[in-house]
Design an enzyme around this catalytic site. Sequence first.
Site, PDB file in Angstrom:
ATOM      1  N   MET A 101       0.847  -1.193   0.000  1.00 21.90           N
ATOM      2  CA  MET A 101       0.000   0.000   0.000  1.00 21.90           C
ATOM      3  C   MET A 101       0.884   1.245   0.000  1.00 21.90           C
ATOM      4  SD  MET A 101      -2.875  -1.149   2.813  1.00 21.90           S
ATOM      5  CE  MET A 101      -1.636  -1.716   3.994  1.00 21.90           C
ATOM      6  N   ILE A 159       1.880  -5.315   8.131  1.00 22.33           N
ATOM      7  CA  ILE A 159       3.303  -5.003   8.273  1.00 22.33           C
ATOM      8  C   ILE A 159       3.517  -3.501   8.109  1.00 22.33           C
ATOM      9  CG2 ILE A 159       5.620  -5.412   7.355  1.00 22.33           C
ATOM     10  CD1 ILE A 159       4.598  -8.094   6.301  1.00 22.33           C
ATOM     11  N   GLY A 189       1.535   3.953   4.862  1.00 26.01           N
ATOM     12  CA  GLY A 189       2.325   3.277   3.845  1.00 26.01           C
ATOM     13  C   GLY A 189       2.838   1.958   4.378  1.00 26.01           C
ATOM     14  N   SER A 190       2.370   0.844   3.851  1.00 25.64           N
ATOM     15  CA  SER A 190       2.647  -0.427   4.505  1.00 25.64           C
ATOM     16  C   SER A 190       2.293  -1.592   3.588  1.00 25.64           C
ATOM     17  CB  SER A 190       1.844  -0.505   5.808  1.00 25.64           C
ATOM     18  OG  SER A 190       0.543   0.021   5.613  1.00 25.64           O
ATOM     19  N   ARG A 191       2.061  -2.763   4.193  1.00 27.21           N
ATOM     20  CA  ARG A 191       1.860  -3.957   3.380  1.00 27.21           C
ATOM     21  C   ARG A 191       1.058  -5.000   4.157  1.00 27.21           C
ATOM     22  NH1 ARG A 191       7.347  -7.178   2.039  1.00 27.21           N
ATOM     23  NH2 ARG A 191       6.647  -9.278   2.512  1.00 27.21           N
TER      24      ARG A 191
END
Length: 231
Positions: A101, A159, A189-191
């Site tokens: 993301m 994450i 901002g991540s995953r």
Amino acid sequence: MSVSLVGTFVKPVHREGPKFIAGFALVTVLLWLLWEPLGVLGLLLTVWCYYFFRDPDRTVPMDEGLIVSPADGVVSLIEPAVPPAELDLGAAPLMRVSVFMSVFDCHVNRAPVAGDVTEVAYRPGKFLSAELDKASEENERNGLVLTMADGTRIGVVQIAGLVARRILCEVDTGAMLDRGDRFGIIRFGSRLDVYLPEGTAPRVSVGQKMISGESVLAVLGDDRPATARTE
């Protein structure tokens, strides 16, 4: 302006959003008093903050056996990997699909399948870029295990990334989620990693755009590899 056009640009926001939006707006007012061009910059950042915390409704596909994306973003990795030990999914590698993301994607996370939340495990860590493979091992993360009615278990891991400093999981062990239900958010901002059960192959490709709660990652028990996409 028509109602449908307003609905295109004006979306509900996650409950985490208003305090940040208010903070950005206050700074914007102060910047505007100092120097108008700075105020314009602040206004743009305030709009971005609102856009980041948007929480639009999604149309969740209801066909049996579907596993949907838990996040908006782009498929960044597809590979076998051992699930985090704290999820108790075993030591054998499972197929992992990672959705990255960016700061422009909606960051509300949704359940990929319907099931009971049987594990919730938080682990502190680093803040490497979430696009890196080693982010799954080294970054701050929060994992869930969803156990379906037939006993199938699927791991979902939030994450944190390079900019993200806060993972919020809004469910506890014992909660029951339907496919597409909201369960948390990460800022900024991540995953999300999804560990598919044995015998299930991804139906997506690296680089493919995902919409949380709508885009299909896989079909349970379907081990056929994804066909190549044309750009």
